[in-house]
Design an enzyme around this catalytic site. Sequence first.
Site, PDB file in Angstrom:
ATOM      1  N   ARG A 152       3.506 -12.363  19.394  1.00 13.96           N
ATOM      2  CA  ARG A 152       3.460 -13.711  18.845  1.00 13.96           C
ATOM      3  C   ARG A 152       3.244 -14.755  19.940  1.00 13.96           C
ATOM      4  O   ARG A 152       3.715 -15.871  19.851  1.00 13.96           O
ATOM      5  CB  ARG A 152       4.746 -14.012  18.066  1.00 13.96           C
ATOM      6  CG  ARG A 152       4.504 -15.005  16.952  1.00 13.96           C
ATOM      7  CD  ARG A 152       5.674 -15.095  16.012  1.00 13.96           C
ATOM      8  NE  ARG A 152       5.383 -16.075  14.997  1.00 13.96           N
ATOM      9  CZ  ARG A 152       5.780 -15.979  13.738  1.00 13.96           C
ATOM     10  NH1 ARG A 152       6.460 -14.932  13.343  1.00 13.96           N
ATOM     11  NH2 ARG A 152       5.481 -16.916  12.878  1.00 13.96           N
TER      12      ARG A 152
ATOM     13  N   GLU B  50       3.202 -19.723  17.058  1.00 14.77           N
ATOM     14  CA  GLU B  50       3.910 -19.123  18.185  1.00 14.77           C
ATOM     15  C   GLU B  50       5.081 -19.939  18.683  1.00 14.77           C
ATOM     16  O   GLU B  50       5.954 -19.392  19.362  1.00 14.77           O
ATOM     17  CB  GLU B  50       2.953 -19.005  19.380  1.00 14.77           C
ATOM     18  CG  GLU B  50       1.832 -18.075  19.212  1.00 14.77           C
ATOM     19  CD  GLU B  50       0.979 -18.055  20.475  1.00 14.77           C
ATOM     20  OE1 GLU B  50       0.081 -17.220  20.520  1.00 14.77           O
ATOM     21  OE2 GLU B  50       1.212 -18.858  21.400  1.00 14.77           O
TER      22      GLU B  50
END
Lengths: 146, 177, 291, 780
Positions: D365, D735
């Site tokens: 991520r 993110e």
Amino acid sequence: MHVEGDFHVRSARTLVWAFFRDPATLATCLEDPHEIHATDATHFEGTLTAGVAFIRGTFRLRGSYASETPPNQMQVTLQGSGMGSGVDAALTVSFAEGSEGTGVHWTGEIKMSGTIATVGERLVKGTVDKKVTALFEAARVKLEPA
Amino acid sequence: MAIDAVEVQSAMPNHRSKTIHVTVNGVPRESHVEARTLLVSYLREHLKLTGTHIGCDTGHCGACTVLVDGTPVKSCMFLAVQSDGSEVRSVEGLETGGKLHPVQEGFHKEHGLQCGYCTPGMMMTSVALLAANPNPTEDEIRRGISGNLCRCTGYVNIVKAIQSAAKEMAAAPKGGP
Amino acid sequence: MYPPNFEYYVPSTVEEAVGLLDQHQGDAKILAGGQSLIAMMKLRLAQPAILVDINRIPNLAYVREDDKFLRIGATTRTAELSRSTIVQARYPILSDAGREIADPIVRNRGTVGGNVSHGDPGNDLPACLLAMGAEFEIHGPKGIRTLPARGFYQDTFVTSVATNEMMTEIRVPRPGAGTGSAYSKMERKVGDFATVGVGARVVVDSSGKILNAGIGLTNVGPTAIYATAASDFLAGKTDSDAVLAQAAVLARDASAPSPDNRGPVDFKKDMVRIWTRRTLRKALDRAKGGK
Amino acid sequence: MATAPLGGIGVSVPRKEDARFIRGKGNYVDDVQLPGMLFLDIVRSPYAYAKILAIHKEKTLAVPGVLAVITGKDLEAAKLSWMPTLMSDTQMVLPTDTVMFQGQEVVGVVATDRYAAADGVAAMEIDYEPMTPVIDPFKALDPGAPVLRTDKPGRKDNHIWHWEVGDKDGTAQALKESDVVIKEKIYIPRIHVSSIETCGCVAQVDSMGKLTVWLTTQAPHAIRTVFALVSGLPENQIRIISPDIGGGFGGKVPVYPGYVIAVVAALTTGHPVKFIEDRTGNLTSDSFARDYHIEAEIGATKDGRLTALRVKTLADHGYTDAAANPSKFPAGMFHVITGSYPFKKAFVEVDAVYTNKPPGGIAYRCSFRVTEAVHAIERLIDILAHQLKMDPAEFRLKNFIPPEAFPFPSVLGWTYDSGNYAGALKKAMEIIDYAGLRKEQVEKRKRGELMGIGISSFTEIVGAGPSKDFDILGIKMFDSAEVRIHPTGKVLARFGTKSQGQGHETTYAQILAEELGIPVEGISVEEGDTDTAPYGLGTYASRSTPTAGAAAVIAARKIREKGAKIAAHLLEVSPDDIEWVDHKFQVKGVPGKSKTMADVAFAAYTNHPQGMEAGLEAVDYYDPPNMTYPFGSYIAVVDIDKETGQIKTRRFVAVDDCGTIINPMIVDGQIHGGLTMGFAPSMLEEIQYDADGNNKATSFLEYLLPTAVETPHWETAKTTTPSPHHPIGAKGVGESATVGAPPAFVNAVVDALEPYGVTNIDIPLSSYKIWQAIHSKDPP
């Protein structure tokens, strides 16, 4: 993992050496089903079905004798593969002449890799230790004069 | 390249396969399966019900959760032959008569899903959870779904989705889904 | 990840199941909840030639109490155990454990008999049954025998049940007045095997003196461990923090954990100490009428 | 803006994609079932480093249902045993003579069903000669270390590359002149994304030789280009279809060997071939994230003004550099490490090494090393604040880049687009009652109780990226949108990106609804099919909204330009008299006189002005002028059990600023998920290797994904500071939380352990590590 141990038998050192030096004889000390034969003077191979309780698999074995100083010491290396895993052992076995027979000492490392190491280590580590101990104990019993 | 065609054995040795009778999402089925066929494979491959997913292979993620006789089980840790005589309900069986189950509505309304992969298993667990406990606390919900892993949502909206479904089911007349 | 082939049998009686086990000595394995076995088969660590599915044997799933024992049928699901009102009321150690085993969905399938007879040191119920002084009913080709939990666990996956035998009932002695019990599990997350689990049973008299005690430990040795010295030490002592701390040290010394991702040996041993003390306290509180 | 009825920007529109997912009607790669389909399974190496002596195929070929066995030697004959990585390194498809990590693909087994394929794998016999693996990246650099990449002619060591940026001497000088300098070693361990769906593909070759691959890929176009380069097939003979994806998080960007083997198997057998990774394969062989050994120091004046930052890092890339960084930046955006602070001097260097581990350096991520950078700087700031006996919040507020300094040129070369760092931190402090918590902490400390408060004020960098600096394998990092309006005013929009749960079908539709005045229900979004979608670099690194989202806006505005002319034609005025007001084409100053986009669309096909092309569509390939810089401030409160080392996260407040928010519900969902993927490696997840190179977390029994019970109850809030250069001011958010959360946890735990003199604990914060930190000073 490290394995180490020793025993003493009332047999002559040359006899003990010869016992350990013959893969077929040594294999008789395995309690698990096996088939092992020499392929040349220093190599042997075969299969061994081993495990703990219902976690069992058949391993292909390849082994060799090296660094031999008869009848003092030998190095036995063993490579087993099965169950998506590798079991590699390198043992140094020493034979000391005593007043009443022979002292046998073994020391070495056993490495497990693959599935057994990653999933089953928790379960098989103790087993491996016990199997090695049992092997040497069986050898001792067989070597002990009647 | 080595391509050695081998004929598939048609006759399995005795006891290696079995005919089973299972009611899946209300439809009675008779199927012949290998004993080793996992329930998840039976649903996905034999019946083409691909809503039930495989996530972890070892019984930890719950993506494969279905209801067997009303109880959530991980269908990748369960043999198809074990479902013989049972009622199996998968995500495809939640919608009835073109009407979404309140749990499905809740997941949609509260954004209880993102990639959607764990969702069918998560919803099956939720359905059983609410059947056993129609008015669960947040803690009870979190414990109740702790056999299902979700990597996307952080569980916050899943909790809300189940709470929303609980509310809707409480408001609905009895005898609903 | 898919399991190997096997022959599948669905006996409808215990005798039939035992007959199959006897006939295929060593090659046959009982399929109960399957939550450990099927995973191991998928990993191809276990490859039994024959599976004997005991789930359809009638009258093997029950939790009932008579004047001597709590009797738990071998195929009782662990979820049922913690839902049982008898268990919650009088055997809280088992409902504690029943809420900690694996995760809620696994508990719907996993059986008490499987958890107890599998011989995995990470299973939670053995420590509880050791603490409670339970016994197991085992059916074999030559009949039925009863074995105490203490002494039952020989090594990892090795128990006193022979390959042609099957556990059918778990019996927990009915607790007398002044009994309290508890199970605690330290785990990294839901679904994990315990870093350490402690099951404790204490019996106190009206003055608060401990008459006797039992302590079982999960996942800190090759098998579930009965902490004999710690348990014996408590008998006759008056409850105090110092006494519990001493018992906890004895329990710690009875453990033999292996290092793994959960931590090294010294950490795990210290956790045995901490959780033994805490679990004893909880059991004592319950013995004295608390929750 | 009357956006609500349209479902435009700022509305929490329930997701369009849910309709299929909640009914079990998603179409994930394993759901693709084709007639005659075969199954590929893979034999993996038990050893971390070994020579392959012999592969005995006989027993496998004798397994009922097994049709073929594919080895590295087979592939070598077709020159397919190696393939390029996205970092222009090379990676084995299958080894011909040496295995380089435990779990590496060694042999492919093709069978009529999965069970038979698994039997074939179990029956495979391979002779290996194990060698001593190189596991420790520091030892990998020892002069005597075995050289692992002997396939590369002339290689004499395991060093992959050295990369540095900044003013080395100036930084040394500035540190020397600083009143206070603190230095810390921080290891960010190897972790794995472990999306609940593993990776996989179905490869099919049709009778005309066209290859179609259904593939779990976040970047279908880039993958098609790689396939074309590897196979030599022309690109128009390759179709990559990325179906529904069960979570990506960066793990589905690379090309994995199994895909290539499946394609080879399909080509040679003439049957479609399916390959679905099992979880062990996923956890042992797919690309890993992090694995950065950071040594960092920062300096300050005694009154608490930051001066300089110096960072030296060793990156363990495993046996090949298979990261997916822009080619100019082998350590990604690691030099955003100056964070939210206006350092005057900084110097950063990174060295990458080979070890006997699977390829590392990809994503969790966050693909581009921002997590590592944020972790280091936010930890150092806290350590320094404690050293100076200043409150960490106060210290941050004193040092933040002020709002008026934007666009802010960072000392290491970035230009932060916009920010209000103090605003976010103050909001978080207010929500959590920071002052009250500090008071409580003082009380608790007196009683010997361990409670900690941790802050992380991160600056992210996403939206890669401007073509002048950003490319992967030479392909510039633009992204695309193609928008077609049908005669009835319904829209089909296609994108070069690929959603993996982010909700693109909804958010892109909302952007278009806003820009086109067409309700969101009338807009269909498609992604993932290289035969139909415009070329784009895909979805990772929070780039979809900054790039493809912007492309959608621009494409829509191109349509509006043409639409204005059609509207003028319909309204019989000059195009100059048309303005776009309230989502309609309106005659300037005459609110009653207008045409909707639907009117215009119908006319575009039925009554377009003479001399104008019919139809109403546009394509845009958007090349962003700058990166976007989302930011936020997180505060964690933890309580620690002194005896067991167990941590309980009592509260966690996350204030995020991702610029303009398109769908608040989806943004919150992204933050919840991101926080959980920040929590997971902070507390639980790690891929460790033993000295022999065995991966110690090959299933979810040991790779510890948090359940709903461990996961804290997240509290979220927002500030909004739009990006000045993005057409709608959006920044990207996927993110942020994963990047920002870990230091908040560590800072909270270290804060709680202050009485024990602890300055750092590496994640994951296991009970054991906490216990050890306590008992190293206070033995049990």
